[in-house]
Motif scaffolding. Structure first.
Motif, short mmCIF file in Angstrom:
data_model
loop_
_atom_site.label_atom_id
_atom_site.label_comp_id
_atom_site.label_asym_id
_atom_site.label_seq_id
_atom_site.Cartn_x
_atom_site.Cartn_y
_atom_site.Cartn_z
N TYR A 1 18.51 -11.06 2.24
CA TYR A 1 18.06 -12.07 1.28
C TYR A 1 18.96 -13.31 1.35
O TYR A 1 18.47 -14.45 1.28
CB TYR A 1 18.08 -11.51 -0.15
N GLU A 2 20.27 -13.09 1.48
CA GLU A 2 21.20 -14.22 1.58
C GLU A 2 20.92 -15.05 2.82
O GLU A 2 20.94 -16.30 2.77
CB GLU A 2 22.65 -13.71 1.59
N ARG A 3 20.63 -14.40 3.93
CA ARG A 3 20.31 -15.13 5.17
C ARG A 3 18.99 -15.90 5.00
O ARG A 3 18.84 -17.01 5.52
CB ARG A 3 20.21 -14.15 6.34
N ALA A 4 18.05 -15.29 4.28
CA ALA A 4 16.77 -15.97 4.05
C ALA A 4 16.98 -17.25 3.24
O ALA A 4 16.39 -18.30 3.54
CB ALA A 4 15.80 -15.04 3.33
N VAL A 5 17.83 -17.18 2.21
CA VAL A 5 18.10 -18.35 1.38
C VAL A 5 18.85 -19.41 2.17
O VAL A 5 18.64 -20.62 1.98
CB VAL A 5 18.87 -17.95 0.11
N GLU A 6 19.72 -18.97 3.08
CA GLU A 6 20.42 -19.93 3.95
C GLU A 6 19.42 -20.66 4.85
O GLU A 6 19.57 -21.86 5.11
CB GLU A 6 21.45 -19.20 4.82
N ALA A 7 18.39 -19.94 5.30
CA ALA A 7 17.38 -20.56 6.17
C ALA A 7 16.46 -21.48 5.40
O ALA A 7 15.97 -22.48 5.93
CB ALA A 7 16.56 -19.47 6.87
N ASP A 8 16.19 -21.15 4.13
CA ASP A 8 15.32 -21.97 3.28
C ASP A 8 15.80 -21.82 1.84
O ASP A 8 15.53 -20.82 1.18
CB ASP A 8 13.85 -21.52 3.40
N VAL B 1 11.95 1.23 1.78
CA VAL B 1 12.14 2.52 2.49
C VAL B 1 13.44 3.19 2.06
O VAL B 1 13.82 4.23 2.61
CB VAL B 1 12.13 2.32 4.03
N GLY B 2 14.12 2.60 1.06
CA GLY B 2 15.35 3.22 0.56
C GLY B 2 16.55 2.92 1.41
O GLY B 2 17.49 3.74 1.48
N GLY B 3 16.58 1.77 2.06
CA GLY B 3 17.69 1.39 2.93
C GLY B 3 18.93 1.00 2.16
O GLY B 3 18.97 1.01 0.93
N ASN B 4 19.95 0.60 2.92
CA ASN B 4 21.25 0.24 2.35
C ASN B 4 21.12 -1.03 1.50
O ASN B 4 20.72 -2.08 1.99
CB ASN B 4 22.23 -0.01 3.51
N PRO B 5 21.46 -0.96 0.19
CA PRO B 5 21.36 -2.15 -0.67
C PRO B 5 22.17 -3.34 -0.16
O PRO B 5 21.75 -4.48 -0.32
CB PRO B 5 21.90 -1.65 -2.02
N ALA B 6 23.30 -3.06 0.46
CA ALA B 6 24.14 -4.14 0.99
C ALA B 6 23.40 -4.89 2.10
O ALA B 6 23.49 -6.12 2.22
CB ALA B 6 25.46 -3.58 1.51
N THR C 1 0.83 -1.21 0.00
CA THR C 1 0.00 0.00 0.00
C THR C 1 0.87 1.26 0.00
O THR C 1 0.38 2.36 0.22
CB THR C 1 -0.92 0.04 1.24
N ASP C 2 2.18 1.05 -0.24
CA ASP C 2 3.17 2.14 -0.23
C ASP C 2 3.36 2.72 1.16
O ASP C 2 3.76 3.88 1.31
CB ASP C 2 2.77 3.26 -1.21
N ASP C 3 3.06 1.93 2.18
CA ASP C 3 3.30 2.36 3.56
C ASP C 3 4.38 1.47 4.16
O ASP C 3 4.15 0.71 5.11
CB ASP C 3 2.00 2.26 4.38
N ALA C 4 5.58 1.56 3.56
CA ALA C 4 6.68 0.71 3.98
C ALA C 4 7.10 0.98 5.42
O ALA C 4 7.56 0.07 6.12
CB ALA C 4 7.87 0.92 3.05
N LYS C 5 6.92 2.22 5.88
CA LYS C 5 7.29 2.53 7.27
C LYS C 5 6.40 1.77 8.26
O LYS C 5 6.88 1.26 9.28
CB LYS C 5 7.21 4.04 7.52
N THR D 1 11.28 -4.87 2.71
CA THR D 1 10.79 -3.63 3.33
C THR D 1 11.92 -2.61 3.47
O THR D 1 11.71 -1.41 3.23
CB THR D 1 10.18 -3.95 4.71
N VAL D 2 13.11 -3.07 3.84
CA VAL D 2 14.26 -2.17 3.93
C VAL D 2 14.54 -1.56 2.55
O VAL D 2 14.83 -0.38 2.42
CB VAL D 2 15.51 -2.92 4.46
N SER D 3 14.40 -2.39 1.51
CA SER D 3 14.59 -1.89 0.14
C SER D 3 13.54 -0.84 -0.20
O SER D 3 13.84 0.19 -0.82
CB SER D 3 14.52 -3.06 -0.84
#
Length: 442
Positions: free
Chosen positions: A180-187, A169-174, A135-139, A165-167
């Motif tokens: 995402y890498e941690r998510a793939v490690e988990a599943d 709100v314009g967060g750090n790409p790194a 809904t464009d309410d990432a915050k 969500t971090v992406s």
């Protein structure tokens, strides 16, 4: 041992038998389809049979609604789940269906209702965060995630939602990539996380890694549509048009009206006519010759030959565009004839329904061009017509579940069904007329 257990899974039994049906069974269905995509067709057949039952309890509507969601029939899933038992699972999949139809506010409300009814709070909050993000309410979405604690913070779904969500709100790409890498490690098979990680690599020109991640993402069910589309585009960049077309076709199998997939599929067909290697062209030429073989060249029983002639099936190619269900729905066509036809096709390395998606599109209603009331009318179950037993069985055999699907059929289509005659056809027409509807061509 694990392989033996997987082989024993019977999706039809899970859908149709009044046994336990909860998150565990839904997970089994998804895993079965991920292992063998043919299970998707078996699920569709089982759901059609379940819908054809005369009476539904609130509990059976939960089972039906969840399965409709898995098939991608979100509008119908919403309609069924609204009439379900009002329990936790009904609310949860109602939320997921709303989300799939971009009704994000309704999705948030339903996730809250699911949590209140007892569905796992963590999953409900993750769903709510995703809906808020859309809904464009990432915050607000990030605030939901910040207030979640405990083991769920280490799950693939949480890490994926936080990365997305971090992406947003314009967060750090790194930081996004790390999540995402941690998510793939988990599943290793999490479709959203694999897509997100692939997309980040795609953006930075890491094509090889992006392609590898997209390939892994499309092995899961439900498959992330973005993964199929983007993998297709990468294949196109390498002039691998047939592989690209397969990606787009998988999207169209579930979402026949998907605009981008339809456009890209046509583009790959056009490109494939210009760029091809000699070996591939020779294979296509040989296949074309096989598909052009008349069915009269084979020694078929009189019954099989008459049925094929009546259906306008003249070549092996025509047979490849017909499904097993369509053959069995034809008058005087039984299991013996089916085995005979299958053996004939198998002798040429073909199978029924192999080219079903290549049939010309039939005239249909365009949902976006209809009013909300018209869409609601066409989405109503065909059982609302209160048809006779004979007419009702025809609907089941033809896989007709809604009034919209019925209105796409012609009178001749219905008359081809076993035990369906002019009396039944007149009955259907009268019932449709009473609802200001009609069959195609009437």
């Amino acid at each position: 041992m694990a392989v033996a257990v997987a082989t024993e899974f019977d999706v039809k039994q899970v859908v149709l038998v009044n046994g336990p049906f909860g998150p565990s069974e839904v997970k089994q269905i998804r895993e079965a389809i991920s292992r063998d995509h043919a299970t998707f067709q078996r699920l569709r057949d089982a759901v059609n049979e379940l819908q054809g039952k005369e009476e539904h309890t609130p509990a059976s509507r939960v089972r039906l609604g969840v399965c409709l969601f898995l098939l991608g029939r979100y509008y119908r899933a919403i309609e069924v789940l609204r009439q379900a038992d009002g329990g936790a699972m009904a609310h949860f999949y109602l939320a997921k269906s709303y989300f799939a139809r971009s009704q994000y506010k309704e999705a948030v409300d339903s996730y809250q209702a699911a949590e209140k009814a007892g569905y796992e709070a963590g999953l409900c909050n993750l769903g709510k965060a995703e809906a808020l993000r859309y809904t464009d309410d990432a915050k607000a979405a990030l605030n939901v995630l910040d207030n979640m604690f405990g083991p769920i913070e280490q799950t693939a779904e949480y890490l994926y939602q936080r990365g997305a969500t971090v992406s947003a709100v314009g967060g750090n790409p790194a930081e996004v990539v790390k999540l995402y890498e941690r998510a793939v490690e988990a599943d290793r098979g999490h479709p959203g996380a694999l897509f997100g990680l692939a997309l980040e690599n795609d953006r930075y020109g890491n094509d090889e890694l992006a392609m590898d991640l997209y390939k892994k993402a499309v092995l899961t069910f439900p498959t992330h549509v973005g993964s199929l589309i983007n993998l297709g585009l990468l294949y196109e960049d390498r002039d691998q048009f047939e592989k690209a077309a397969q990606c787009y076709q998988r999207v169209l199998d579930i979402y026949p009206d998907h605009p981008r997939a339809a456009l890209f599929f046509k583009d790959t067909e056009a490109s494939n006519e210009q760029f091809y290697d000699d070996d591939a062209q020779k294979k296509r030429d040989r296949m074309s010759q096989v598909l052009a073989i008349p069915v009269t060249d084979f020694e078929l029983s009189v019954r099989s030959r008459n049925c094929l002639q009546k259906m306008g099936v003249n070549t092996l190619g025509d047979l490849g565009r017909i499904t097993e269900a369509e053959l069995l729905a034809s008058k005087n066509f039984g299991e013996t004839s089916l085995v005979e036809i299958k053996d004939m096709l198998s002798s040429k390395g073909l199978r029924l329904g192999q080219f079903a998606t290549e049939r010309p599109a039939t005239e249909s209603y365009e949902p976006e061009a209809l009013s909300a009331d018209e869409q609601a009318m066409l989405a109503k179950p065909v059982s609302d017509l209160n048809l006779s037993v004979r007419a009702r069985k025809c609907m089941i055999r033809l896989g007709i579940n809604t009034l919209g699907e019925l209105c796409r059929r012609t009178g001749d289509d219905l008359l081809e069904c076993k035990n369906f005659g002019v009396t039944s056809l007149n009955e259907v027409r009268e019932k449709l007329t009473a609802m200001s509807l009609k069959l195609r061509g009437d």
